[in-house]
Design an enzyme around this catalytic site. Structure first.
Site, PDB file in Angstrom:
ATOM      1  N   ARG A 138       0.884  -1.182   0.000  1.00 24.99           N
ATOM      2  CA  ARG A 138       0.000   0.000   0.000  1.00 24.99           C
ATOM      3  C   ARG A 138       0.908   1.214   0.000  1.00 24.99           C
ATOM      4  NH1 ARG A 138      -5.323   1.252   3.487  1.00 24.99           N
ATOM      5  NH2 ARG A 138      -6.079  -0.019   1.756  1.00 24.99           N
TER       6      ARG A 138
ATOM      7  N   HIS B  80      -7.207   1.037  -6.649  1.00 32.56           N
ATOM      8  CA  HIS B  80      -7.394   0.124  -5.508  1.00 32.56           C
ATOM      9  C   HIS B  80      -8.038  -1.170  -6.039  1.00 32.56           C
ATOM     10  CE1 HIS B  80      -7.684  -1.254  -1.510  1.00 32.56           C
ATOM     11  NE2 HIS B  80      -8.523  -0.398  -0.989  1.00 32.56           N
TER      12      HIS B  80
ATOM     13  N   GLN C 248      -9.853  -3.823  -3.779  1.00 30.14           N
ATOM     14  CA  GLN C 248     -11.172  -3.347  -3.391  1.00 30.14           C
ATOM     15  C   GLN C 248     -12.178  -3.625  -4.507  1.00 30.14           C
ATOM     16  OE1 GLN C 248     -12.108  -1.729  -0.353  1.00 30.14           O
ATOM     17  NE2 GLN C 248     -14.090  -2.245  -1.232  1.00 30.14           N
TER      18      GLN C 248
ATOM     19  N   ASP D   2     -17.339   7.118  -1.481  1.00 32.52           N
ATOM     20  CA  ASP D   2     -16.086   6.982  -0.723  1.00 32.52           C
ATOM     21  C   ASP D   2     -15.781   8.346  -0.097  1.00 32.52           C
ATOM     22  OD1 ASP D   2     -13.644   6.123   0.297  1.00 32.52           O
ATOM     23  OD2 ASP D   2     -12.582   6.241  -1.625  1.00 32.52           O
TER      24      ASP D   2
ATOM     25  N   CYS E 197     -16.241   1.615   0.235  1.00 34.74           N
ATOM     26  CA  CYS E 197     -15.067   0.780   0.528  1.00 34.74           C
ATOM     27  C   CYS E 197     -14.705   0.817   2.014  1.00 34.74           C
ATOM     28  CB  CYS E 197     -13.895   1.235  -0.320  1.00 34.74           C
ATOM     29  SG  CYS E 197     -13.455   2.956  -0.024  1.00 34.74           S
TER      30      CYS E 197
ATOM     31  N   ARG F  12     -13.619  -8.704   1.030  1.00 37.29           N
ATOM     32  CA  ARG F  12     -12.195  -8.476   0.775  1.00 37.29           C
ATOM     33  C   ARG F  12     -11.411  -9.769   1.023  1.00 37.29           C
ATOM     34  NH1 ARG F  12     -10.165  -3.248   1.102  1.00 37.29           N
ATOM     35  NH2 ARG F  12      -8.244  -4.275   0.425  1.00 37.29           N
TER      36      ARG F  12
HETATM   37  N1   CP Z   1     -11.202  -0.274   2.074  1.00 36.32           N
HETATM   38  C1   CP Z   1      -9.951  -0.361   2.557  1.00 36.32           C
HETATM   39  O1   CP Z   1      -9.002  -0.576   1.813  1.00 36.32           O
HETATM   40  O2   CP Z   1      -9.842  -0.223   3.906  1.00 36.32           O
HETATM   41  P1   CP Z   1      -8.478  -0.084   4.751  1.00 36.32           P
HETATM   42  O3   CP Z   1      -7.907   1.258   4.383  1.00 36.32           O
HETATM   43  O4   CP Z   1      -8.899  -0.158   6.170  1.00 36.32           O
HETATM   44  O5   CP Z   1      -7.563  -1.194   4.339  1.00 36.32           O
HETATM   45  N1  NVA Z   2      -9.930   6.649  -1.350  1.00 32.67           N
HETATM   46  C1  NVA Z   2      -9.533   6.209  -0.043  1.00 32.67           C
HETATM   47  C2  NVA Z   2      -9.732   4.735   0.096  1.00 32.67           C
HETATM   48  C3  NVA Z   2      -9.397   4.185   1.448  1.00 32.67           C
HETATM   49  C4  NVA Z   2      -9.530   2.697   1.495  1.00 32.67           C
HETATM   50  C5  NVA Z   2      -8.085   6.577   0.206  1.00 32.67           C
HETATM   51  O1  NVA Z   2      -7.262   6.442  -0.700  1.00 32.67           O
HETATM   52  O2  NVA Z   2      -7.771   7.032   1.311  1.00 32.67           O
END
Ligand code: CP
Ligand code: NVA
Length: 308
Positions: free
Chosen positions: A103, A130, A133, A225, A265, A293
């Site tokens: 990430r 993502h 997701q 989101d 998400c 997930r």
């Molecule tokens: N939706 C998602 O990726 O959640 P986290 O940021 O908690 O991993």
């Molecule tokens: N769009 C959000 C998704 C979190 C899972 C971010 O990037 O923070």
């Protein structure tokens, strides 16, 4: 050749559908208490530059359920691209673990990890997309409607990483995708062009409107989101001024198809992009979606490791 899982756009509709079919099978096996140790002896190295609940825990549990293990590497430990170059991290870590999930802030970093790693790399969220997701999102939609063909999926809010991957998976699988959000917060133009191409190939459509009411008309799926993604915190105040007309509330949901499901998400900012009434209401599929997930990622792990 090693397989990575970087972006939805890298996969054919057939490959995506086949991974989703595998996720459905693995979910059934899990629910009947019959997890098969497909990943026995395998370890996943998880690099996080940002916080996480779902991605971290669902990947960790996916590995455990399938007989493997996972290592959490926090932002402070690795210092990706700061303490050590991305290329060096990739080459070192790939000698210890069988698969890497990352990430990151900059999408280029996940691409560079994949370039230098001799083991598969999975994108666990970047500033571009993502994809893990999106696999769970598609799984949740398939469970409710059986197919994405001809379905209307509407994303309300920021044209961010989550919106981009959703657009790609929906259009690849034959669903119509609509985005509605304020000016200046559109999905990246090059990704939109790809979405239009995928839609043309699958017989679907991509639409954009600034009017959230027009956007949800006839929608079977409404998705939203956060208005401010991780890494954009400095813009939060500015964003809070322009996004309120794009709140997913009960009045907006009432304008969609009567069978509509609402997805997010998570984490949710209740009272901002979504109200409690919707998040906890009869149309909400937020928690089954979050739980999916786990199953979607088992399929991704099994495919990149070539064990199913
Ligand atoms: N939706 C998602 O990726 O959640 P986290 O940021 O908690 O991993
Ligand atoms: N769009 C959000 C998704 C979190 C899972 C971010 O990037 O923070």
């Amino acid at each position: 050749m090693k397989k990575d899982f970087i972006s939805i756009q890298d996969f054919t509709p057939q490959e995506l559908q086949s991974m989703l079919d595998l996720a459905i099978r693995l979910k059934k096996e899990h629910q009947s208490g019959g997890n098969v140790p497909l990943l026995k002896g395998k370890v996943l190295g998880m690099i996080f530059q940002k916080p996480s609940l779902r991605t971290r825990v669902s990947f960790d549990m996916a590995m455990r359920h399938l007989g493997g293990d996972a290592l959490y590497l926090s932002p402070n430990e690795i210092g990706l691209g700061q303490r050590e170059s991305v290329a060096d991290v990739a080459r070192v870590l790939a000698g210890y673990v069988e698969v890497i999930m990352a990430r990151v802030f900059a999408h280029e970093h996940v691409l560079e990890l994949a370039k230098w790693s001799s083991v598969p790399v999975i994108n666990g969220l970047s500033d571009y997309d993502h994809p893990c997701q999106a696999m769970a999102d598609a799984l949740t939609i398939l469970e409710k409607f059986g197919s994405l063909k001809g379905l209307n999926v509407t994303f309300i809010g920021d044209g961010n990483n989550v919106a981009l991957s959703l657009m790609h998976i929906v259009t690849k699988l034959g669903g119509n995708f609509t985005h509605s959000g304020p000016q200046g917060y559109d999905i990246k133009p090059a990704a939109v062009e790809l979405g239009k191409k995928f839609a043309a190939e699958s017989g679907a459509q991509v639409r954009f409107t600034r009017d959230p009411h027009a956007a949800v008309k006839g929608a079977q799926v409404i998705y939203t989101d956060t208005w401010t993604s991780m890494g954009q915190e400095a813009e939060a105040k500015e964003r809070e001024k322009v996004f309120p007309p794009y709140q997913v509330n009960a009045a907006l949901v009432a304008e969609a198809d009567p069978d509509v499901i609402v997805l997010h998400c998570l984490p949710a900012h209740r009272g901002h992009e979504i109200t409690d009434e919707v998040a906890d209401g009869p149309h909400s599929a937020l928690f089954p979606q979050a739980h999916n997930r786990l199953h979607a990622q088992k399929a991704i792990l099994a495919r990149v490791l070539g064990v199913a």
